[in-house]
Motif scaffolding. Structure first.
Motif, PDB file in Angstrom:
ATOM      1  N   ARG A   1      28.061  91.902  -1.735  1.00  0.00           N
ATOM      2  CA  ARG A   1      29.475  91.919  -2.295  1.00  0.00           C
ATOM      3  C   ARG A   1      29.543  90.785  -3.524  1.00  0.00           C
ATOM      4  NH1 ARG A   1      33.097  89.867   2.342  1.00  0.00           N
ATOM      5  NH2 ARG A   1      32.113  91.528   3.325  1.00  0.00           N
ATOM      6  N   VAL A   2      30.168  91.088  -4.659  1.00  0.00           N
ATOM      7  CA  VAL A   2      30.506  90.336  -5.481  1.00  0.00           C
ATOM      8  C   VAL A   2      32.039  89.957  -5.631  1.00  0.00           C
ATOM      9  CG1 VAL A   2      28.579  91.090  -6.911  1.00  0.00           C
ATOM     10  CG2 VAL A   2      30.734  92.084  -7.348  1.00  0.00           C
ATOM     11  N   SER A   3      32.630  88.702  -5.691  1.00  0.00           N
ATOM     12  CA  SER A   3      33.867  88.640  -5.797  1.00  0.00           C
ATOM     13  C   SER A   3      34.357  87.415  -7.148  1.00  0.00           C
ATOM     14  CB  SER A   3      34.233  87.678  -4.493  1.00  0.00           C
ATOM     15  OG  SER A   3      33.989  88.465  -3.435  1.00  0.00           O
ATOM     16  N   TYR A   4      35.421  87.856  -7.501  1.00  0.00           N
ATOM     17  CA  TYR A   4      36.184  86.953  -8.399  1.00  0.00           C
ATOM     18  C   TYR A   4      37.240  86.323  -7.745  1.00  0.00           C
ATOM     19  CZ  TYR A   4      37.945  84.757 -12.689  1.00  0.00           C
ATOM     20  OH  TYR A   4      38.504  84.005 -13.572  1.00  0.00           O
ATOM     21  N   ASN A   5      37.422  84.833  -7.658  1.00  0.00           N
ATOM     22  CA  ASN A   5      38.688  84.283  -6.968  1.00  0.00           C
ATOM     23  C   ASN A   5      39.561  83.543  -8.145  1.00  0.00           C
ATOM     24  OD1 ASN A   5      37.417  84.709  -4.331  1.00  0.00           O
ATOM     25  ND2 ASN A   5      35.703  83.245  -5.033  1.00  0.00           N
TER      26      ASN A   5
END
Length: 222
Positions: free
Chosen positions: A187-191
């Motif tokens: 997974r890749v996430s931007y917070n």
């Protein structure tokens, strides 16, 4: 006398005909043979239920945070539940370590080890795009982070300080169910950060001032 003999012959003929007809008659009873039952198993479908993941990867900061904090390591563990193939709920822990780098004379790291240690938790709603073993998915929810700046005295001089703040994660992932138990997850996430008071800045944080992560995990479904 002849009548008696003829009567006997007729009776014998009738008896023989009835016996032959009985032998030739086969009643149409229903078949008692058992037909094999074919069990339809969906071997290509993902399992529902409880799952757990543990993994690691990399994280970094964007926008006005990028020049001050170098990309570092991230690690975490997640526990989730899928009531149906297309929907899941997940809670997790995530941590990270980063180094400070001002890229100027007198700048650089605060201490010999990691300069910023992050510990956080989040709750997610997971939407799976398929219910097969290979599942692309999206997720979002709410999270909270605690930042601990190493060597606080120098950290305050440089503009860094301990802080606790919230964030909204936006995640895109790919999960694969290996057999009935093993689960692999990328997974890749931007917070989107609520604040960035742990780091020096002159502007209020915007959508582009956040934290990005990439993580590979391995776990199981139970």
């Amino acid at each position: 006398m002849k009548a008696f003999v003829l009567s006997g012959l007729c009776a014998a003929a009738l008896w023989g005909g009835a016996a032959q007809a009985q032998e030739d008659y086969h009643p149409a009873y229903p078949s008692t043979s058992v037909q094999p039952v074919t069990e339809h198993t969906h071997t290509n479908r993902a399992d529902t239920g409880l799952y757990a993941l543990i993994g690691g990867g990399t994280e970094g900061y964007s926008g006005q945070l990028a020049p001050s904090v170098n990309p570092g390591l991230t690690y975490g563990a997640n526990v989730g539940y899928r009531p149906i193939g297309f929907l899941g709920f997940e809670v997790g822990y995530s941590g990270g370590i980063s180094d400070v780098d001002f890229n100027r004379p007198g700048g650089g790291g605060i201490s010999d080890g990691p300069d910023i240690v992050r510990n956080g938790g989040q709750a997610l709603v997971v939407g799976n795009m398929t219910d097969t073993r290979l599942q692309p998915y999206v997720a979002s929810g709410i999270g909270i982070d605690n930042y601990n700046v190493r060597d606080d005295a120098r950290g305050r001089v440089l503009g860094f300080q301990d802080d606790t703040s919230g964030y909204v994660p936006a995640t895109l992932g790919l999960r694969y169910q290996v057999g009935k138990l093993i689960t692999a997850d990328a997974r890749v996430s931007y917070n989107f950060l609520f604040s960035q008071d742990f780091a020096p800045s002159t502007l209020s944080p915007g959508a582009g001032d956040g934290r990005y992560t990439g993580m590979l995990s391995l776990g199981g479904t139970y």
